[in-house]
Design an enzyme around this catalytic site. Structure first.
Site, short mmCIF file in Angstrom:
data_model
loop_
_atom_site.label_atom_id
_atom_site.label_comp_id
_atom_site.label_asym_id
_atom_site.label_seq_id
_atom_site.Cartn_x
_atom_site.Cartn_y
_atom_site.Cartn_z
N ASP A 10 0.84 -1.19 0.00
CA ASP A 10 0.00 0.00 0.00
C ASP A 10 0.89 1.25 0.00
OD1 ASP A 10 -1.77 2.02 0.59
OD2 ASP A 10 -2.48 1.15 2.48
N ILE A 11 0.76 2.07 -1.02
CA ILE A 11 1.63 3.25 -1.16
C ILE A 11 1.42 4.26 -0.04
CG2 ILE A 11 0.12 4.63 -2.65
CD1 ILE A 11 2.70 5.26 -4.32
N ASN A 24 -6.90 12.60 -10.84
CA ASN A 24 -7.60 13.06 -12.05
C ASN A 24 -7.42 14.57 -12.15
OD1 ASN A 24 -9.83 14.35 -10.57
ND2 ASN A 24 -10.39 12.25 -10.04
N GLY A 32 -9.82 4.23 -6.20
CA GLY A 32 -8.52 3.59 -6.33
C GLY A 32 -7.47 4.17 -5.41
N ASP A 34 -6.08 7.05 -5.47
CA ASP A 34 -6.42 8.45 -5.12
C ASP A 34 -7.26 8.48 -3.84
OD1 ASP A 34 -6.86 11.16 -5.31
OD2 ASP A 34 -7.93 11.09 -7.22
N SER A 121 -2.34 5.15 -14.18
CA SER A 121 -3.23 4.81 -15.32
C SER A 121 -3.58 3.33 -15.44
CB SER A 121 -2.65 5.29 -16.67
OG SER A 121 -2.79 6.68 -16.81
N GLY A 123 -5.26 1.33 -13.44
CA GLY A 123 -6.51 0.88 -12.81
C GLY A 123 -7.68 1.23 -13.71
N VAL A 124 -8.51 2.14 -13.21
CA VAL A 124 -9.70 2.56 -13.96
C VAL A 124 -9.34 3.13 -15.34
CG1 VAL A 124 -11.58 4.27 -13.90
CG2 VAL A 124 -11.00 2.99 -11.86
N TYR A 125 -8.17 3.73 -15.48
CA TYR A 125 -7.78 4.35 -16.75
C TYR A 125 -7.31 3.33 -17.79
CZ TYR A 125 -8.30 9.18 -15.01
OH TYR A 125 -8.80 10.37 -14.53
P1 ADP Z 1 -5.88 5.30 -12.60
O1 ADP Z 1 -7.19 6.06 -12.54
O2 ADP Z 1 -4.69 6.20 -12.91
O3 ADP Z 1 -5.96 4.11 -13.50
P2 ADP Z 1 -6.26 3.70 -10.15
O4 ADP Z 1 -6.23 4.24 -8.77
O5 ADP Z 1 -7.58 3.22 -10.67
O6 ADP Z 1 -5.61 4.85 -11.09
O7 ADP Z 1 -5.22 2.51 -10.27
C1 ADP Z 1 -3.83 2.64 -10.37
C2 ADP Z 1 -3.15 1.44 -9.76
O8 ADP Z 1 -3.03 1.63 -8.35
C3 ADP Z 1 -3.89 0.10 -9.93
O9 ADP Z 1 -2.94 -0.89 -10.32
C4 ADP Z 1 -4.45 -0.17 -8.53
O10 ADP Z 1 -4.56 -1.57 -8.25
C5 ADP Z 1 -3.38 0.43 -7.66
N1 ADP Z 1 -3.73 0.79 -6.28
C6 ADP Z 1 -4.95 1.00 -5.73
N2 ADP Z 1 -4.84 1.33 -4.42
C7 ADP Z 1 -3.50 1.32 -4.14
C8 ADP Z 1 -2.72 1.55 -2.96
N3 ADP Z 1 -3.29 1.87 -1.79
N4 ADP Z 1 -1.35 1.44 -3.05
C9 ADP Z 1 -0.75 1.12 -4.22
N5 ADP Z 1 -1.43 0.89 -5.37
C10 ADP Z 1 -2.79 0.97 -5.33
#
Ligand code: ADP
Length: 170
Positions: A10-11, A24, A32, A34, A121, A123-125
């Site tokens: 987890d970042i 965004n 996600g 964010d 980008s 995840g949802v993107y």
């Molecule tokens: P985007 O809208 O840029 O695609 P997302 O948040 O939907 O961003 O996803 C980006 C990546 O971050 C995905 O691979 C997702 O699984 C990952 N992610 C989600 N939560 C965390 C977290 N707490 N720590 C690290 N990575 C995460």
């Protein structure tokens, strides 16, 4: 010394000078990573984002990055980077490259020694992770960023394996 490291986790728990958020353009939170960053940082982060200059409700155009304080996170700064929506934004490679580059430039210009990235980008993107890994690793390997420790925080086994493979066999 190797200045790129891959961490599965987890970042929001990263102990670095700058945590990069996959934001965004409005920079007012989202799902996600964010959402996780805003929850962990608390309301000070949203207040800092609200102060960022807006043009037509856009605080940060796609491919750019903005720096704020980090609220309750164990970091000095959050760097909000906006990656491309795959299949929607034109020239996604260039935009993803510049999202990483602008984040690294902000970290260097603010005196950071370490930075943590999520898979912007991916995840949802909808960005294909193999290609995103290749772009992110190649930007981070540029000599101008040698002085920074760069961490990639990946969430799943699969994503971690993709980044590891790109780091070892670019
Ligand atoms: P985007 O809208 O840029 O695609 P997302 O948040 O939907 O961003 O996803 C980006 C990546 O971050 C995905 O691979 C997702 O699984 C990952 N992610 C989600 N939560 C965390 C977290 N707490 N720590 C690290 N990575 C995460």
């Amino acid at each position: 010394m190797d200045t790129i490291k891959i961490v599965q986790g987890d970042i929001t728990q990263a102990t670095v000078d700058a945590i990069v958020n996959a934001a965004n353009s409005r920079m007012l939170g989202g799902g996600g990573v964010d959402g996780a960053i805003h929850r962990a940082a608390g309301p000070k982060l949203l207040a800092a984002c609200e102060k960022v200059k807006t043009k037509n409700r856009v605080r940060c155009p796609v491919g750019e990055a903005r720096l704020t304080e980090a609220g309750n996170l164990k970091a000095k700064y959050v760097i909000h980077a906006v990656g491309p929506r795959y299949g929607i934004d034109k020239n996604p490679e260039n935009l993803l490259t510049s999202a990483y580059q602008n984040s690294l430039d902000l970290a260097v210009s603010h005196g950071c020694e370490s930075i943590a990235f999520p898979a912007i980008s991916c995840g949802v993107y909808g960005y294909p992770p193999q290609e995103a890994a290749k772009i992110s690793v190649s930007v981070c390997k540029r000599p101008e960023y040698e002085s920074l420790m760069k961490y990639f925080y990946l969430f799943s086994d699969e994503m971690t394996a993709i980044w590891m493979a790109k780091l070892e066999h670019p």
